[in-house]
Design a protein around this motif. Sequence first.
Motif, short mmCIF file in Angstrom:
data_model
loop_
_atom_site.label_atom_id
_atom_site.label_comp_id
_atom_site.label_asym_id
_atom_site.label_seq_id
_atom_site.Cartn_x
_atom_site.Cartn_y
_atom_site.Cartn_z
N HIS A 20 0.84 -1.20 0.00
CA HIS A 20 0.00 0.00 0.00
C HIS A 20 0.88 1.26 0.00
N GLY A 21 1.91 1.25 0.80
CA GLY A 21 2.84 2.38 0.83
C GLY A 21 3.61 2.51 -0.46
N SER A 22 3.95 1.39 -1.09
CA SER A 22 4.69 1.45 -2.36
C SER A 22 3.84 2.06 -3.46
N GLN A 23 2.52 1.94 -3.35
CA GLN A 23 1.65 2.61 -4.31
C GLN A 23 1.84 4.13 -4.24
N LYS A 24 1.96 4.64 -3.03
CA LYS A 24 2.14 6.08 -2.82
C LYS A 24 3.55 6.53 -3.18
N TRP A 28 3.77 1.77 -7.66
CA TRP A 28 3.67 0.33 -7.92
C TRP A 28 2.24 -0.15 -7.71
N PHE A 29 1.92 -1.29 -8.27
CA PHE A 29 0.63 -1.96 -8.09
C PHE A 29 -0.54 -1.05 -8.45
N GLY A 30 -0.36 -0.22 -9.46
CA GLY A 30 -1.44 0.66 -9.92
C GLY A 30 -1.67 1.87 -9.03
N GLY A 31 -0.72 2.18 -8.17
CA GLY A 31 -0.89 3.30 -7.24
C GLY A 31 -0.65 4.65 -7.88
N PRO A 32 -0.96 5.71 -7.16
CA PRO A 32 -0.87 7.06 -7.70
C PRO A 32 0.55 7.61 -7.81
N GLY A 33 1.51 6.99 -7.13
CA GLY A 33 2.88 7.51 -7.14
C GLY A 33 2.99 8.81 -6.37
#
Length: 167
Positions: A20-24, A28-33
Amino acid sequence: MKDLSQLVLRGTAGTLLAGHGSQKLFGWFGGPGPEGTRGMMEALNLKPAERWALVGGASEFGGGVLTALGLLHPVGPLGIIGAMAMATRKVHWDKPIWVTAGGAELPVTNIAIALSLMLSGPGRYSLDRLFGIRLPGWVGPVGLVVALAAVAKAVQESEEQAQEEGE
Protein backbone atom coordinates in the motif's frame (compact mmCIF):
# COMPACT_ATOMS: atom_id res chain seq x y z
CA MET A 1 1.98 -22.09 17.65
CA LYS A 2 1.93 -18.53 19.04
CA ASP A 3 5.17 -17.68 17.26
CA LEU A 4 3.89 -19.17 14.02
CA SER A 5 0.64 -17.21 14.29
CA GLN A 6 2.65 -14.00 14.85
CA LEU A 7 4.71 -14.77 11.74
CA VAL A 8 1.56 -15.27 9.66
CA LEU A 9 -0.05 -12.09 10.99
CA ARG A 10 3.15 -10.02 10.68
CA GLY A 11 3.84 -11.35 7.21
CA THR A 12 0.34 -10.77 5.89
CA ALA A 13 -0.36 -7.36 7.44
CA GLY A 14 3.19 -6.10 6.95
CA THR A 15 3.40 -7.16 3.31
CA LEU A 16 0.01 -5.66 2.46
CA LEU A 17 0.86 -2.36 4.19
CA ALA A 18 4.25 -2.24 2.47
CA GLY A 19 2.48 -2.74 -0.85
CA HIS A 20 0.00 0.00 0.00
CA GLY A 21 2.84 2.38 0.83
CA SER A 22 4.69 1.45 -2.36
CA GLN A 23 1.65 2.61 -4.31
CA LYS A 24 2.14 6.08 -2.82
CA LEU A 25 5.93 6.20 -2.95
CA PHE A 26 6.68 4.50 -6.26
CA GLY A 27 3.40 4.12 -8.14
CA TRP A 28 3.67 0.33 -7.92
CA PHE A 29 0.63 -1.96 -8.09
CA GLY A 30 -1.44 0.66 -9.92
CA GLY A 31 -0.89 3.30 -7.24
CA PRO A 32 -0.87 7.06 -7.70
CA GLY A 33 2.88 7.51 -7.14
CA PRO A 34 4.40 10.60 -5.54
CA GLU A 35 2.52 13.15 -7.66
CA GLY A 36 -0.88 11.57 -7.13
CA THR A 37 -0.20 11.16 -3.43
CA ARG A 38 0.87 14.80 -3.19
CA GLY A 39 -2.42 15.81 -4.81
CA MET A 40 -4.35 13.71 -2.32
CA MET A 41 -2.48 15.34 0.58
CA GLU A 42 -3.26 18.79 -0.82
CA ALA A 43 -6.95 17.87 -1.05
CA LEU A 44 -6.79 16.84 2.62
CA ASN A 45 -5.16 20.21 3.52
CA LEU A 46 -2.02 18.47 4.73
CA LYS A 47 0.74 20.93 3.95
CA PRO A 48 3.36 20.89 2.75
CA ALA A 49 1.79 18.19 0.63
CA GLU A 50 5.12 16.81 -0.63
CA ARG A 51 6.29 16.17 2.92
CA TRP A 52 3.03 14.51 3.95
CA ALA A 53 3.05 12.34 0.82
CA LEU A 54 6.53 11.13 1.73
CA VAL A 55 5.66 10.65 5.42
CA GLY A 56 2.46 8.75 4.62
CA GLY A 57 4.06 6.49 2.05
CA ALA A 58 7.16 5.89 4.16
CA SER A 59 5.10 5.09 7.26
CA GLU A 60 3.10 2.50 5.39
CA PHE A 61 5.95 1.06 3.33
CA GLY A 62 8.63 1.15 6.04
CA GLY A 63 6.24 0.15 8.79
CA GLY A 64 5.00 -2.74 6.68
CA VAL A 65 8.47 -4.00 5.76
CA LEU A 66 9.76 -3.79 9.35
CA THR A 67 6.62 -5.50 10.65
CA ALA A 68 6.75 -8.31 8.07
CA LEU A 69 10.40 -8.98 8.88
CA GLY A 70 10.05 -8.60 12.64
CA LEU A 71 12.89 -6.09 12.56
CA LEU A 72 13.45 -3.20 15.00
CA HIS A 73 10.24 -4.03 16.81
CA PRO A 74 8.04 -2.03 17.64
CA VAL A 75 9.01 0.61 15.04
CA GLY A 76 7.11 -1.16 12.22
CA PRO A 77 3.77 -1.42 14.00
CA LEU A 78 4.16 2.20 15.17
CA GLY A 79 4.56 3.35 11.56
CA ILE A 80 1.42 1.45 10.59
CA ILE A 81 -0.55 2.85 13.52
CA GLY A 82 0.45 6.43 12.69
CA ALA A 83 -0.42 6.11 9.01
CA MET A 84 -3.71 4.36 9.68
CA ALA A 85 -4.71 6.82 12.42
CA MET A 86 -4.16 9.67 9.95
CA ALA A 87 -6.14 7.86 7.26
CA THR A 88 -8.96 7.15 9.70
CA ARG A 89 -9.23 10.77 10.78
CA LYS A 90 -8.59 12.59 7.51
CA VAL A 91 -10.16 10.28 4.93
CA HIS A 92 -12.80 8.12 6.61
CA TRP A 93 -13.95 9.97 9.74
CA ASP A 94 -17.18 11.49 8.44
CA LYS A 95 -18.49 8.29 6.85
CA PRO A 96 -20.23 5.20 8.23
CA ILE A 97 -17.72 2.64 9.57
CA TRP A 98 -18.00 0.07 6.77
CA VAL A 99 -15.49 0.15 3.91
CA THR A 100 -18.34 -0.27 1.41
CA ALA A 101 -19.50 3.22 2.46
CA GLY A 102 -15.98 4.69 2.42
CA GLY A 103 -15.59 4.21 6.16
CA ALA A 104 -12.68 3.39 8.44
CA GLU A 105 -13.28 -0.37 8.77
CA LEU A 106 -9.99 -1.29 7.07
CA PRO A 107 -7.63 1.26 8.71
CA VAL A 108 -9.14 0.55 12.14
CA THR A 109 -8.57 -3.18 11.57
CA ASN A 110 -4.96 -2.43 10.57
CA ILE A 111 -4.52 -0.35 13.74
CA ALA A 112 -5.82 -3.23 15.86
CA ILE A 113 -3.48 -5.72 14.16
CA ALA A 114 -0.46 -3.41 14.51
CA LEU A 115 -1.28 -2.65 18.15
CA SER A 116 -1.64 -6.36 18.92
CA LEU A 117 1.71 -7.06 17.26
CA MET A 118 3.29 -4.14 19.10
CA LEU A 119 2.10 -5.53 22.43
CA SER A 120 2.98 -9.17 21.76
CA GLY A 121 6.46 -8.64 20.32
CA PRO A 122 7.96 -9.89 17.07
CA GLY A 123 8.04 -13.55 18.08
CA ARG A 124 10.59 -16.29 17.59
CA TYR A 125 10.50 -16.21 13.79
CA SER A 126 11.77 -12.66 13.39
CA LEU A 127 14.96 -10.91 12.35
CA ASP A 128 15.11 -9.30 15.79
CA ARG A 129 15.32 -12.75 17.35
CA LEU A 130 17.81 -13.97 14.74
CA PHE A 131 20.16 -11.00 15.27
CA GLY A 132 19.52 -10.55 19.00
CA ILE A 133 17.99 -7.08 18.58
CA ARG A 134 15.86 -5.79 21.42
CA LEU A 135 14.87 -2.15 21.58
CA PRO A 136 14.17 -0.66 25.03
CA GLY A 137 10.70 -1.32 26.42
CA TRP A 138 9.81 2.38 26.50
CA VAL A 139 10.04 2.68 22.68
CA GLY A 140 6.53 1.24 22.18
CA PRO A 141 4.51 3.41 24.60
CA VAL A 142 6.53 6.57 23.95
CA GLY A 143 6.42 5.99 20.20
CA LEU A 144 2.66 5.47 20.33
CA VAL A 145 2.14 8.75 22.20
CA VAL A 146 4.44 10.61 19.79
CA ALA A 147 2.75 9.11 16.70
CA LEU A 148 -0.76 9.91 17.91
CA ALA A 149 0.26 13.41 19.02
CA ALA A 150 1.77 14.07 15.59
CA VAL A 151 -1.44 12.90 13.91
CA ALA A 152 -3.55 15.11 16.22
CA LYS A 153 -1.36 18.14 15.52
CA ALA A 154 -1.41 17.57 11.77
CA VAL A 155 -5.20 17.18 11.79
CA GLN A 156 -5.58 20.37 13.82
CA GLU A 157 -3.30 22.31 11.46
CA SER A 158 -5.09 21.00 8.38
CA GLU A 159 -8.49 21.95 9.81
CA GLU A 160 -7.23 25.45 10.69
CA GLN A 161 -5.83 25.77 7.15
CA ALA A 162 -9.16 24.70 5.68
CA GLN A 163 -11.02 27.28 7.80
CA GLU A 164 -8.62 30.04 6.73
CA GLU A 165 -9.07 29.13 3.08
CA GLY A 166 -12.85 28.99 3.53
CA GLU A 167 -13.05 32.49 4.97
